[in-house]
Design a protein around this motif. Structure first.
Motif, short mmCIF file in Angstrom:
data_model
loop_
_atom_site.label_atom_id
_atom_site.label_comp_id
_atom_site.label_asym_id
_atom_site.label_seq_id
_atom_site.Cartn_x
_atom_site.Cartn_y
_atom_site.Cartn_z
N GLY A 283 0.79 -1.22 0.00
CA GLY A 283 0.00 0.00 0.00
C GLY A 283 0.83 1.27 0.00
N PRO B 290 2.08 4.63 -1.28
CA PRO B 290 1.76 5.63 -2.30
C PRO B 290 2.98 5.89 -3.17
CG PRO B 290 1.02 6.35 -0.12
CD PRO B 290 1.91 5.15 0.09
N LEU C 118 -4.49 6.53 -6.43
CA LEU C 118 -4.89 6.74 -5.04
C LEU C 118 -5.31 8.19 -4.84
CD1 LEU C 118 -5.02 5.47 -2.15
CD2 LEU C 118 -2.67 6.28 -1.84
N SER D 220 -1.51 3.37 -5.19
CA SER D 220 -1.16 2.52 -4.05
C SER D 220 -0.58 1.22 -4.60
CB SER D 220 -2.39 2.23 -3.20
OG SER D 220 -2.05 1.40 -2.11
N TYR E 28 1.84 -2.55 -4.32
CA TYR E 28 2.40 -3.69 -3.60
C TYR E 28 3.75 -3.94 -4.25
CZ TYR E 28 2.69 -8.35 -1.45
OH TYR E 28 3.07 -9.45 -0.71
N ASN F 37 -9.38 -6.45 4.45
CA ASN F 37 -7.95 -6.58 4.74
C ASN F 37 -7.67 -7.86 5.52
OD1 ASN F 37 -6.86 -4.21 3.56
ND2 ASN F 37 -7.79 -3.01 5.20
N PRO G 164 3.31 -2.97 6.09
CA PRO G 164 2.06 -2.35 5.65
C PRO G 164 2.14 -0.82 5.81
CG PRO G 164 1.72 -4.05 7.34
CD PRO G 164 3.17 -3.69 7.34
N ILE G 165 1.99 -0.12 4.72
CA ILE G 165 1.90 1.34 4.77
C ILE G 165 0.43 1.73 4.77
CG2 ILE G 165 2.54 3.50 3.64
CD1 ILE G 165 4.91 1.92 4.69
N LEU G 166 -0.29 1.26 3.75
CA LEU G 166 -1.75 1.31 3.71
C LEU G 166 -2.24 -0.13 3.61
CD1 LEU G 166 -2.17 4.29 1.20
CD2 LEU G 166 -2.36 4.38 3.70
N SER G 167 -3.50 -0.31 3.58
CA SER G 167 -4.05 -1.66 3.56
C SER G 167 -3.88 -2.31 2.20
CB SER G 167 -5.54 -1.61 3.93
OG SER G 167 -6.26 -0.94 2.90
N THR H 174 -6.21 -1.30 -0.63
CA THR H 174 -6.01 -0.06 -1.39
C THR H 174 -5.12 -0.28 -2.61
OG1 THR H 174 -4.00 0.66 -0.22
CG2 THR H 174 -6.13 1.23 0.77
#
Length: 995
Positions: free
Chosen positions: A683, A685, A698, A704, A706, A784, A808-811, A814
């Motif tokens: 996640g 950005p 995003l 976003s 992976y 998630n 994990p930065i964001l889920s 995302t």
């Protein structure tokens, strides 16, 4: 896959078969008696069979070397009918056929007297004098740099080892052997072959083949082969003491060699010890963080990284400029922002960081040979290294010198700018403030990293003669290397546990008073990365004459090899339970084993098409050698590599040679094992300027992502095609030699880490890197941590490629695109160039003289980073090879006195990564002079007989390296360690007594 025990049984069976074959032979020549060989002559006669060694170096003044000799000169001639048994102790690199010269390729030999003349006390430093050796990271311009120095960054070299990089194509493209046999790899997160395999006291000579040789040796021999040949015959006792010092540190050492020969065998044993003092960065103006006196920048404070003498609040980040505020001495709970003073009390971290750590090295080597019968001999060869390196660095090994104060802690600073706060995992997701502390006080001294390494290799073999002058050699090797990539014993901070203690009010982050042992115990522990590499190898070689042609005897060699490699990596840390911020218990966090077996078959054919007795005009001899090798790997399949070479001897004055072949490098076990190292950033950005509508944004300009990094199970072998052509001039009886060689290497399918920053940087790059980009469309029902609800493409990718470390930065829900930045077979390098060697040896009424020079000129080097991408000229740029390197020599001996002078030259190149905002600059050439003096007393001259005293000075005029100011200056200072060193004048004194 063949198991380790199965490999051992197979190897034992091969040796048993060889014993049976040898025992069935009726009779053959008796092995020649051992002779005293304290020093190999610096230049053997080219056109005569090898004779017993001349008087030892202690019995005469050492021969003073010029340019390196060729191993063909070491090996003697290849005349039809030559007695192979007479040469069975002569190891010649580049061929499996005994009694012949290497054909087509030039092989350099640095004999024992030449090694001693350099004054260097380890084999790695000796090899660095060759113009063909470069020190850049690899042919892709990145990756580990296996040289000592630069402790704070290691250059990816976490174990502080050394390796040789021929042609600048990468250390993994250079094969290192001992007596023509493979050695066990070293390393942890990445593996390499340690170049300091044996002590100088155990060395007979070094042979270097600087072109592809996979047809003879298999994997890794792309840019060339380094072969250390051990001393095998010596009677008596030899003791050496030495001391090396420069303006920064001191290295002392001692060695003992003992040997004994008897009618049917011999033994030689060597032990060497070396002790190196630490060298701290701050002692050199080139290694300080504040480089403004040299025209550089002051990086004592660099964003959130800074050295301070008192606790300092760090604010900024996420687009907000960084600011620093000094906290009052011994401030307590309830401190407010108004009590802070703008600015920081800076210190230079370099005074607490080692460039070279303290090191102790113990090495031993043993060679034993015994005739069992007139036709059968057994031998045992073993070498051992134990190295302990201890390096200091500023800041704690885990958290540096930045600690967190979580919101809700009594030490949280009220009224501080909002930009100083961020959600942090160490605070359970709560807001946090960053406090830079003086680690010497807070953590009770600099962080100390240990790098213990221990290597042992044992080879047992049987050689014998068969009817019609055929020979068989079979051997079995067991080798093991254990190393700790990064070991921080008792000084690794658990950031989450520390934050919890501060939040509970039990630790004051603003205090200048050292903490108590009980306080340290709540958050200090150990971090280890132990690696265990095992290598098992069994080989049978048979060689001999087939039939005779008018030009001489056609000879062949063939055989087979079974090899087994295993790596076991074990990580442990007291940071394993950061989800529970009160848990500081040490635990194993990763325990991974991977292995590989290889079965190989090889053959070689030597054909003398025209011989001297045929009286063909303009052709004294014309010899052709063809070799082929088949290797089958248990994990990725097979590969076949041929090589053909020819040497045309026009007359006693001129010979012309050439060779062509293919080579390969198998991916290292660490390259293909995701459990060794792999990481997913979930996640993140990421700037997206690709213009692709199938990748969701995003927010404007960002998607976003992976991103997967690290090892890749799907890697294939790297491949290369190499050819060379050259000529040798050696007027009979003149003492003059001149050689010139053109070489050409195309190195493809290179394993490189991809630059993920390019993937979505433009529509053109998005098309170029399309195979590493996978769009993702997670449904609105995505949950998630429940892959069953993800886009099937994302779920399948995660299942097929589990990462060892997840951030994990964001889920995951995302995520709009997968970026596969794992190592890949992506790059292609082309390099061609010229090698020149010359020497002139002559005698006058005032002693024996030797003048020589070696020069390498790389003509072209281009790099294509990814298939279909642009081909870029990288020669003479930072991180890549320098096109012109040379070394000249002048030697003189008279009686027991000797003198050597060397001139070293490294050409200029362009600094292509200057400090941000500054233009690229030309780095000037670096020129140094070395001088060596020796005095030897013959062993027959009474109580002082056998004494050799030498004094060697590298960089006689104490030249500083060229100034190189780069973006990487905070890691490497103001010089380029690939092309110069900062030690200045280096003096080595050695005293040897032979009994």
């Amino acid at each position: 896959m063949i198991s380790q025990m199965h490999m051992i049984r197979r190897g034992a069976s091969l040796i048993a078969l060889a014993i049976a074959a040898h025992a069935s032979v009726a009779a053959a020549q008796q092995t020649p008696p051992a002779t005293d060989a304290l020093a190999q002559p610096s230049q053997a006669t080219t056109d005569e069979p090898v004779a017993p060694p001349p008087p030892t170096a202690a019995d005469r003044a050492d021969a003073l070397p010029g340019a390196q000799t060729t191993s063909a000169e070491q090996a003697g001639n290849n005349t039809a009918g030559s007695d192979a048994d007479a040469n069975k102790d002569i190891v010649v690199t580049g061929t499996n056929i005994s009694g012949v010269k290497p054909v087509g390729s030039q092989t350099l030999a640095i004999d024992r007297s030449q090694v001693l003349a350099t004054g260097y006390t380890n084999v790695n430093d000796v090899l660095q004098t060759l113009p063909q050796v470069q020190n850049n990271p690899n042919s892709g311009g990145s990756g580990p740099v296996y040289r000592q120095g630069g402790t704070s960054g290691y250059g990816g070299n976490s174990t502080q080892g050394n390796a040789i990089n021929l042609r600048g194509l990468g250390t993994s493209a250079t094969l290192t052997l001992v007596d023509g046999r493979r050695v066990v790899p070293s390393g942890a997160a990445s593996t390499f072959t340690e170049s300091i395999q044996i002590p100088v006291a155990a060395l007979e000579r070094i042979e270097v083949v600087s072109d592809g040789n996979s047809a003879i040796y298999g994997s890794d021999a792309i840019s060339g082969v380094i072969n250390y040949v051990l001393r095998k015959r010596f009677d008596g006792l030899e003791v050496t003491g030495r001391d090396t010092f420069d303006r920064y540190h001191n290295v002392w050492g001692a060695s003992v060699t003992a040997g004994k020969s008897w009618g049917t065998g011999n033994i030689i044993v060597t032990y060497d010890h070396e002790d190196r003092e630490a060298f701290v960065n701050g002692r050199s103006k080139f290694l300080r963080r504040d480089l403004t006196p040299l025209g550089g920048v002051d990086s004592r404070a660099n964003n959130a990284t800074l050295g301070v003498s008192t606790p300092t609040l760090v604010t900024g980040g996420n687009g907000v400029p960084y600011s620093y505020y000094t906290i009052p001495t011994n401030a307590g709970p309830g401190t407010t922002f108004a009590q802070l003073t703008p600015g920081a009390n800076l210190v230079d971290q370099s005074y607490y960081t080692d460039f070279l750590g303290r090191q102790k090295r113990d090495q031993a080597a043993v060679f034993f040979n015994q005739d069992l019968a007139p036709s059968v001999s057994v031998y045992l060869e073993s070498f051992y290294t134990k190295r302990d390196t201890s390096s200091r660095s500023y800041g704690n090994s885990r958290v540096g010198n930045n600690i967190l104060v979580c919101q809700g802690s009594p030490y949280y600073i009220a009224g501080a700018p909002a930009s100083a706060s961020a959600a942090n995992a160490d605070c359970g997701g709560a807001l946090a403030q960053t406090i830079a502390v003086n680690p010497i006080n807070f953590f009770n001294g600099p962080s100390v990293t240990k790098n213990p390494t221990e290597t042992i290799s044992v080879t047992g073999g049987i050689t014998g003669t068969l009817p019609n002058r055929w020979n068989v050699d079979s051997y079995f090797t067991y080798a093991h290397d254990s190393t700790c990539g990064i070991c921080n014993f008792g000084n690794n901070a658990n950031g989450a546990a520390l934050a919890a203690q501060i939040s509970a009010g039990r630790i004051n982050p603003f205090s200048n008073t050292p903490l108590t042992d009980a306080q340290y115990a709540t958050f200090i522990g150990t971090n280890t990365q132990f690696s265990f590499n095992t290598f098992i190898d069994s080989v049978v070689k048979i060689n001999g004459p087939l039939f005779s042609l008018p030009g001489g005897e056609v000879r062949t060699a063939f055989g087979g090899e079974l090899a087994y490699n295993r790596q076991h990596l074990r990580n442990g840390s007291n940071n394993a339970f950061e989800a529970d911020r009160t848990n500081n218990t040490f635990a194993i966090t990763n325990d991974s084993t991977t292995h590989r077996s290889t079965a190989s078959a090889f053959a070689e054919l030597f054909v003398p098409i025209i011989g001297a007795g045929m009286n063909v005009p303009l052709v004294q001899e014309l010899n052709v050698d063809a070799a082929v090798r088949y290797d089958n790997y248990s994990d990725f399949g097979s590969t076949t590599n041929p090589k053909i070479g020819a040497t045309w001897t026009v007359n006693d004055f001129l010979s012309i040679r050439g060779s062509w072949g293919t080579s390969f490098r198998a991916p290292a076990l660490t390259d293909t094992n995701p459990q060794n190292y792999s990481s997913a950033v979930i996640g993140l950005p990421f700037a997206n300027n690709s213009g692709r509508t199938d990748i969701a944004l995003l927010y404007p300009g960002f998607s976003s992502t992976y991103i997967l990094l690290g090892a890749n199970r799907d890697l294939r072998p790297e491949t290369a095609t190499t050819w060379s052509a050259g000529f040798d001039v050696k007027p009979a009886g003149s003492g003059f030699r001149f050689s010139a060689t053109y070489y050409n290497t195309r190195y493809a399918n290179q394993i490189v880490g991809q630059n993920v920053g390019l993937f979505l940087s433009s529509p053109a790059n998005a098309a170029l890197y399309n195979q590493y980009i996978t769009p993702v469309r997670n449904p609105a029902t995505c949950v998630n941590n429940n892959p069953a609800t993800y886009d099937p493409k994302l779920a399948a990718f995660i299942a097929a490629n589990p990462a060892l470390y997840n951030t994990p930065i964001l889920s995951a829900c995302t995520v709009g695109v997968i970026l596969d930045a794992r190592s890949a077979n992506a790059a292609t390098t082309f390099q061609d160039g010229l090698d020149f060697q010359t020497s002139y040896r002559f005698t006058t009424s005032f002693g024996e003289w030797n003048v020589g020079a070696s020069l390498t000129k790389i003509l072209n080097q281009t790099l294509q980073q990814v298939e279909g991408g642009a081909t870029v000229d990288v020669l003479d740029t930072y991180y890549y090879p320098v096109s012109l390197r040379g070394r000249g020599s002048l030697g003189w001996t008279l009686g027991g006195f000797g003198l050597n002078a060397f001139f070293n030259y490294t050409g200029s190149y362009t600094n292509t990564i200057p400090i941000t905002g500054r233009p690229q600059t030309k780095v000037p050439s670096w020129k140094t002079v070395d001088l060596g003096l020796t005095y030897s007393i013959p062993r027959s001259s009474g109580v002082l007989g056998g004494v050799r005293l030498s004094a060697n000075i590298q960089n006689l005029t104490n030249e500083d390296p060229p100034l190189v100011l780069t973006q990487a200056g905070s890691n490497y200072g103001a010089f380029d360690p690939s092309n110069a060193n900062i030690f200045g004048r280096i003096v080595t004194i050695q005293l040897t007594k032979a009994f």
